[in-house]
Write an enzyme that holds these catalytic residues in place. Sequence first.
Site, PDB file in Angstrom:
ATOM      1  N   THR A 189      37.811  43.994  42.678  1.00  0.00           N
ATOM      2  CA  THR A 189      37.707  42.605  42.215  1.00  0.00           C
ATOM      3  C   THR A 189      38.223  41.575  43.230  1.00  0.00           C
ATOM      4  OG1 THR A 189      37.937  43.285  39.938  1.00  0.00           O
ATOM      5  CG2 THR A 189      38.744  41.105  40.427  1.00  0.00           C
ATOM      6  N   ARG A 193      31.357  45.722  27.898  1.00  0.00           N
ATOM      7  CA  ARG A 193      32.820  45.607  28.020  1.00  0.00           C
ATOM      8  C   ARG A 193      33.158  44.343  28.832  1.00  0.00           C
ATOM      9  NH1 ARG A 193      36.349  45.240  32.750  1.00  0.00           N
ATOM     10  NH2 ARG A 193      38.348  46.149  32.231  1.00  0.00           N
ATOM     11  N   VAL A 194      34.085  43.557  28.311  1.00  0.00           N
ATOM     12  CA  VAL A 194      34.510  42.353  29.027  1.00  0.00           C
ATOM     13  C   VAL A 194      35.947  42.559  29.493  1.00  0.00           C
ATOM     14  CG1 VAL A 194      34.960  39.876  28.806  1.00  0.00           C
ATOM     15  CG2 VAL A 194      32.953  40.884  27.680  1.00  0.00           C
ATOM     16  N   GLY A 195      36.187  42.306  30.769  1.00  0.00           N
ATOM     17  CA  GLY A 195      37.538  42.458  31.317  1.00  0.00           C
ATOM     18  C   GLY A 195      38.315  41.154  31.258  1.00  0.00           C
ATOM     19  N   ASP A 196      39.344  41.082  32.071  1.00  0.00           N
ATOM     20  CA  ASP A 196      40.210  39.893  32.078  1.00  0.00           C
ATOM     21  C   ASP A 196      39.644  38.746  32.908  1.00  0.00           C
ATOM     22  OD1 ASP A 196      40.734  41.882  34.190  1.00  0.00           O
ATOM     23  OD2 ASP A 196      42.035  40.320  34.997  1.00  0.00           O
ATOM     24  N   THR A 218      44.472  40.829  39.122  1.00  0.00           N
ATOM     25  CA  THR A 218      43.534  41.943  39.307  1.00  0.00           C
ATOM     26  C   THR A 218      44.224  43.210  38.821  1.00  0.00           C
ATOM     27  OG1 THR A 218      42.529  43.359  41.001  1.00  0.00           O
ATOM     28  CG2 THR A 218      44.287  41.937  41.741  1.00  0.00           C
ATOM     29  N   GLY A 219      43.431  44.177  38.367  1.00  0.00           N
ATOM     30  CA  GLY A 219      44.017  45.412  37.854  1.00  0.00           C
ATOM     31  C   GLY A 219      43.212  45.871  36.664  1.00  0.00           C
ATOM     32  N   GLY A 234      41.800  45.535  33.407  1.00  0.00           N
ATOM     33  CA  GLY A 234      41.590  44.344  32.596  1.00  0.00           C
ATOM     34  C   GLY A 234      42.155  44.437  31.198  1.00  0.00           C
TER      35      GLY A 234
HETATM   36  N1  ASP Z   1      40.472  43.267  36.393  1.00  0.00           N
HETATM   37  C1  ASP Z   1      39.147  43.781  36.599  1.00  0.00           C
HETATM   38  C2  ASP Z   1      38.592  44.252  35.282  1.00  0.00           C
HETATM   39  O1  ASP Z   1      39.283  44.944  34.579  1.00  0.00           O
HETATM   40  C3  ASP Z   1      39.087  44.902  37.547  1.00  0.00           C
HETATM   41  C4  ASP Z   1      39.915  44.778  38.782  1.00  0.00           C
HETATM   42  O2  ASP Z   1      40.701  43.870  38.959  1.00  0.00           O
HETATM   43  O3  ASP Z   1      39.798  45.653  39.629  1.00  0.00           O
HETATM   44  O4  ASP Z   1      37.454  43.981  34.990  1.00  0.00           O
END
Ligand code: ASP
Length: 305
Positions: free
Chosen positions: A172, A200-203, A222-223, A225
């Site tokens: 990301t 699926r919806v992330g952060d 980032t990480g 979500g």
């Molecule tokens: N945060 C993003 C998600 O979960 C993925 C990422 O940061 O690598 O969609």
Amino acid sequence: MGRPVIAVHGGAGAWRGLDFDYKLVYDAIEESIVRGLEASRTGNCIDMIVESIAYLEDSGLFNAGVGSTLDYIGNVLMDAGLMTSYGKAAGVASVSYPRNPIRLARLILEKTPHVIISGPWADDIARRFSLEKHPGPSIRAQAMWRDLKSGKIESPWVKARIESAKTLGYDTVGAVALDSSGCLAAGASTGGVALKLPGRVGDSPIPGAGFYADSNIAVSATGIGETIILSMTSLRVANLYATLGMLDNTLRIIVEEHTRRWGPGTLGLIALSFKGEISGYYNTEAMPWGYARLGEEIRILGLNV
Ligand code: ASP
């Protein structure tokens, strides 16, 4: 009138891999900072965020835009969002049409009264405003998808994300910016976790989770979500900074708290304060990120190679 500042990241993960050149990643982060600062000469904090993130989306090196990872059935479904210290925010979720989801998020912010628009309806807005079309899954994303599908991964999304970060290590993107008028902005863009369930919806499209900006601070996360949404991480960073007033300590405390709750390998943060202080912190093996003030040297950090 202060000097514009920008920080960008290329995602928290292992970044220990088989098939990519670290120099390309460094160069892309650097160029994205250059684009953001260039945008500040004629534009505002939104232009800085959009131009820096769009460059990373176009590069194909990151899990965003052109380089997005694929969902469980092999499609690109992207999320992106941005927010400014004037209190406006917007996100797009599960979109497949635009090459640059961050440009679509900007349209939602500037042309609609809504905060988040998802799926085919958001794609339709991208078409109507003639945004450039996504070229479809990259060769690299398809190869990674095949490897993951044929692998030993039993429970798809979270495990798959960890596996993908370990082996292929691209991720990301996000940015935080301060323009010469004092406007702060933050944004994020992603293809989401590899092998996610469709829809699926992330952060990354959710204000307060994947990004946040107010008159004190801009934050991009980032990480994993799901953990970031449940912790409302970017909002928590802003709240803690408002009471503590120390940027480095704020990020360290939030990441340590996140690690205690969710484990290591779950979060990376970059942030910028109204005073122009910059910080980045993560509980993953790496998080390529960098920053610069207009007219000053660019610094790149976070890849321990
Ligand atoms: N945060 C993003 C998600 O979960 C993925 C990422 O940061 O690598 O969609």
